[in-house]
Write an enzyme that holds these catalytic residues in place. Structure first.
Site, PDB file in Angstrom:
ATOM      1  N   GLU A  47    -117.375  -8.383  80.738  1.00 53.81           N
ATOM      2  CA  GLU A  47    -118.643  -8.702  81.404  1.00 53.81           C
ATOM      3  C   GLU A  47    -118.658  -8.247  82.856  1.00 53.81           C
ATOM      4  OE1 GLU A  47    -118.004 -13.316  81.375  1.00 53.81           O
ATOM      5  OE2 GLU A  47    -119.377 -12.880  83.009  1.00 53.81           O
ATOM      6  N   HIS A  53    -121.393 -10.323  76.163  1.00 46.76           N
ATOM      7  CA  HIS A  53    -121.563 -11.432  77.093  1.00 46.76           C
ATOM      8  C   HIS A  53    -123.054 -11.699  77.284  1.00 46.76           C
ATOM      9  CE1 HIS A  53    -122.295 -12.612  81.436  1.00 46.76           C
ATOM     10  NE2 HIS A  53    -121.620 -13.625  80.974  1.00 46.76           N
ATOM     11  N   SER A  56    -121.190 -23.880  85.436  1.00 47.67           N
ATOM     12  CA  SER A  56    -120.011 -24.009  86.291  1.00 47.67           C
ATOM     13  C   SER A  56    -118.752 -23.578  85.554  1.00 47.67           C
ATOM     14  CB  SER A  56    -119.864 -25.470  86.743  1.00 47.67           C
ATOM     15  OG  SER A  56    -119.841 -26.320  85.620  1.00 47.67           O
ATOM     16  N   ASP A  57    -117.925 -22.784  86.216  1.00 52.31           N
ATOM     17  CA  ASP A  57    -116.646 -22.401  85.631  1.00 52.31           C
ATOM     18  C   ASP A  57    -115.608 -22.310  86.734  1.00 52.31           C
ATOM     19  OD1 ASP A  57    -116.496 -19.709  86.721  1.00 52.31           O
ATOM     20  OD2 ASP A  57    -118.032 -19.152  85.280  1.00 52.31           O
ATOM     21  N   ASP A 110    -112.372 -19.314  78.103  1.00 54.56           N
ATOM     22  CA  ASP A 110    -112.821 -18.339  79.102  1.00 54.56           C
ATOM     23  C   ASP A 110    -112.314 -18.764  80.470  1.00 54.56           C
ATOM     24  OD1 ASP A 110    -114.177 -16.636  80.786  1.00 54.56           O
ATOM     25  OD2 ASP A 110    -116.172 -17.078  80.000  1.00 54.56           O
ATOM     26  N   GLU A 157    -110.766 -15.183  77.269  1.00 55.78           N
ATOM     27  CA  GLU A 157    -111.714 -14.262  77.896  1.00 55.78           C
ATOM     28  C   GLU A 157    -111.454 -14.178  79.394  1.00 55.78           C
ATOM     29  OE1 GLU A 157    -115.684 -14.982  76.586  1.00 55.78           O
ATOM     30  OE2 GLU A 157    -116.586 -14.384  78.491  1.00 55.78           O
ATOM     31  N   ASP A 185    -121.930  -6.232  78.947  1.00 57.27           N
ATOM     32  CA  ASP A 185    -122.960  -6.997  79.648  1.00 57.27           C
ATOM     33  C   ASP A 185    -124.157  -6.055  79.807  1.00 57.27           C
ATOM     34  OD1 ASP A 185    -123.286  -9.531  81.754  1.00 57.27           O
ATOM     35  OD2 ASP A 185    -124.410  -7.741  82.315  1.00 57.27           O
ATOM     36  N   LYS A 217    -114.887 -23.277  78.982  1.00 59.97           N
ATOM     37  CA  LYS A 217    -114.362 -22.738  80.227  1.00 59.97           C
ATOM     38  C   LYS A 217    -113.016 -23.398  80.522  1.00 59.97           C
ATOM     39  CE  LYS A 217    -118.003 -20.238  81.090  1.00 59.97           C
ATOM     40  NZ  LYS A 217    -117.942 -18.768  81.230  1.00 59.97           N
TER      41      LYS A 217
END
Lengths: 479, 479
Positions: free
Chosen positions: A339, A389, A64-65, A287, A313, A362, A259
């Protein structure tokens, strides 16, 4: 009219004309004939299987982010089979809904693969990459971006898995065994030549030729530095964050990632807790997963800067090259992205604009190994470290090969370089990535480490696999 | 235990607690309840039909250019139907193979539409656009680019067709009847605020409010300038080019366009012939369809410059913002691009970087009317004219509404502005675009002019329509 032999003159003339024409054709098409003859002696790709595979990861908030609150890690997965019994596996990573669209895009590439002689070396892999990315009608769906481009990447990567398996080498060694000339032949230089020509790329690769063997030996002995994102998912509470951060350091990681981006007060508190937990000597990257506009990113990172984040990020849209440059200029923390960068043209500009301190390739968003090779060369030209990534499902497995090849044959450096590691779903792979004491061990099994266990594929097929049949009522409701 | 009335005490307590909780809920959710009540009184969208429609245009080389030698003009087409008998039509334009992938992407959006109250105004259309572009899982397939983003555009545009039809207005008038506040509510300002805030957008729209009625009157009286690409397809021979160029001028066009980019000598000859045919007073734009690298574009346009091309369109990759800026700086011809720009973030940067003299919106590549409104506002902020891309199938029909709305309510200008026109496939539309004496006539029929005749849809369905069933053997061979 007839000739003296009673043979009609027109027939005789036609015969002579045909004979001469055939002679000319043999001459002109000699090379093509030789190629076809060579190809005919090789076995062909006979099967092209596409699977929609999904893992119900949203049920535990793993992954989860700020932009992806409930991902179901998924793979649009392709298996190539040859008539002599070899296999090549590749996939697009997605996070759930829409995985069937990506599977349909892979399916659209079938005619370019089935019946094709099995790709075994640089020339074949260059031709396949070219064909998959230059279909003039399919190109309209991108061009070179989104679903159709990721699909091309899955098929290209499957072909690399196949070719390296046949060669008996892991992909990183298979690549590192190629000459600079072979390597540049793999790259599509279209849209790059204002910044990187074939000759410049060749010079970069030639400069890295000395020492290849020694660096490969170092990789086998020491592996490649990893960092872990496992402590930092936004759905985890403070206790879990602190506990996992301490565990990561105890496990030997010198860098972790958190995150951020949903709530500034939360982020300040969480970053403070993490910094206190790991001490000043451990790098903490943060990130934002594209959450911010440029002014937000600058304000937010000014507030987080006192905790010395190693990089920020994806501060904003992955398409916003000038935005990343503004974020980099507007606050003190280094910028990482890539990514979600759609293709080599976006990476080119991120480097041209001085927008990034770290390039995050990525393995499964651009058009496979070939396009990632272009990106490694661009980064090498600008002297910007590549920090791949990974995570999701299978991305650690793939990208380790690219980073290790970069060290052996392109940048020739591990300095400031580190591969992301997330400890999820590796059990589904036949030869999973191995991270020990904070380092990726160099893969030794032939191929791209991309193969899932047949039982994992069968169990997680969507919507007909047993795991999803059991969940169907809940999943059918649109969220 | 019981109260004196014989009523169990716990039951009484539970009853009181429930009553209080319900009161609080009514208070908190008052707005939501009112909304649901309002919504329930409105009919819903009950059907969502997706069609894969293809026209075999490759058989005649209509539409051939340097990157697209043999397009089969196609539409991934969606029809929304309401329970009270209204319809909304929208589509993604593609050029053949892969149209089924785009159709699958539209299908993935069905849960956001079916069962939804019929959208009738700005608030509904803003909410639908937001929902279609912010699904956290589907977003991964772009983000905001390629197949999934174009699919969102098709559904958004279908909703606009539906809402304008119910309002009894053509889309350009439906938009022009909205207040500046309603219009900005339609825009997703995420990733734009470093360049354009909601307040700035509001100021642009308010500045254009005086004179709206007069400009609408002018459109109804005079129409909007068009240019034609019909003479210039790369597959046409010199005689056809010259004949069609002369016809275009005779028909009243003040601008034509030629495809270039495959062979420099050919282009010099063709542009020379066209210039001789039309004389010095007619604008001739040239279009490279992304064929070149930056150095090629500069060299090529230096060679074509003596023939005074009006603009060079798509000189290089549509993702290459810095490349377009370099082409603009490196040769004398003005630069136009945008038909393949993936989203508003790319347009923002093209304008920031001073990369373009003309912004070429496309009606069916970004996420529909809402995102194109953002792009019109960005162009207005920079004072760069918008000259829409059209052609293909149905693009002329859609984009005329956006250009006319821009004139009435955003830029308030037709100066240096012109809509592309290609005379192909209009016969399949119920209310086709009408171009007379080189000008688009203002549409008067309610809706987005997007509806194909049911017979055209049925005939061209792929692969099961009669037209394709007849061609099947040839089409099944991969090209």
């Amino acid at each position: 009219m007839s000739t003296r032999t009673g043979f009609p003159r027109t027939v005789a003339r036609t015969f002579v004309q045909r004979f001469i024409r055939a002679l000319i054709q043999v001459q002109i098409h000699g090379e093509i004939h030789a190629f076809i003859q060579g190809a005919c002696m090789r076995p062909s790709v006979t099967a092209f299987e596409v699977h929609d595979i999904r893992f119900p990861t949203s049920e535990r908030l793993d992954g989860s982010d700020a932009m992806n609150p409930d991902p179901d890690y998924s793979a649009a997965y392709v298996v190539l089979r040859t008539e002599d019994g070899h296999e090549g596996h590749g996939f697009v990573f997605t996070i759930g809904r829409g995985n069937e669209v990506t599977a349909a895009a892979i399916e659209a590439l079938r005619p370019y693969v089935v019946g094709r002689p099995v790709p075994v070396g640089a020339a074949d892999l260059a031709a396949l990459h070219h064909d998959l990315t230059h279909d003039s009608q399919l190109r309209w769906l991108g061009p070179e971006k989104g679903v159709i481009h990721m699909a091309a990447g899955a098929v290209v990567n499957a072909a690399w898995d196949l070719a390296a398996t046949i060669a008996g080498l892991p992909v990183w060694e298979f690549l590192a065994a190629m000459t600079p000339e072979e390597l540049v032949s793999l790259v599509d230089f279209r849209y790059l030549t204002d910044v990187l020509t074939r000759q410049e790329a060749l010079a970069i690769l030639r400069a890295a030729e000395p020492g290849r063997a020694e660096r490969a030996r170092l990789l086998r002995a020491e592996g490649y530095p990893a960092y872990t994102t496992s402590p930092g998912w936004l759905g985890y509470d403070d206790d879990k964050l602190v506990r996992l951060a301490k565990e990561a350091v105890a496990d030997g990681f010198a860098q972790i990632k958190l995150k951020v981006g949903a709530d500034l007060d939360d982020d300040v508190r969480r970053l403070g807790l993490a910094r206190a937990a790991v001490g000043p000597g451990i790098r903490i990257a943060v990130d934002a997963n594209q959450r911010w506009d440029v002014p937000d990113a600058i304000r937010w990172m000014a507030a987080l800067a006192p905790y010395q984040p190693h990089w920020i990020e994806e501060p904003t849209s992955p398409d916003d090259i000038l935005g990343h440059a503004a974020v980099r200029a507007g606050q003190p923390v280094k910028v990482a992205t890539g990514e979600h960068a759609a293709n080599r043209v976006v990476f080119k500009q991120l480097l041209q604009a001085g927008a990034v301190d770290f390039v995050q390739i990525d393995a499964a968003r651009v058009a496979g190994v070939n396009e990632n090779l272009a990106i490694l060369l661009l980064a090498a030209k600008y002297g910007v470290p590549v920090c791949p990534h990974a995570g999701g499902v299978g991305l650690c497995e793939l990208v380790q090969h690219l980073a290790m090849f970069d060290f052996v044959a392109v940048s020739a450096s591990r300095e400031d370089r580190v591969i992301e590691y997330v400890d999820h779903l590796h059990e589904h792979f036949v030869t999973p990535a191995v991270v020990e004491a904070g380092r990726y061990r160099a893969p030794t099994a032939p191929g791209f480490s991309a193969r899932m266990h047949p039982a994992s594929i069968a169990a997680h097929r969507y919507p007909d696999g047993p795991l999803w049949r059991a969940r169907r009522p809940a999943q059918e409701v649109a969220s």
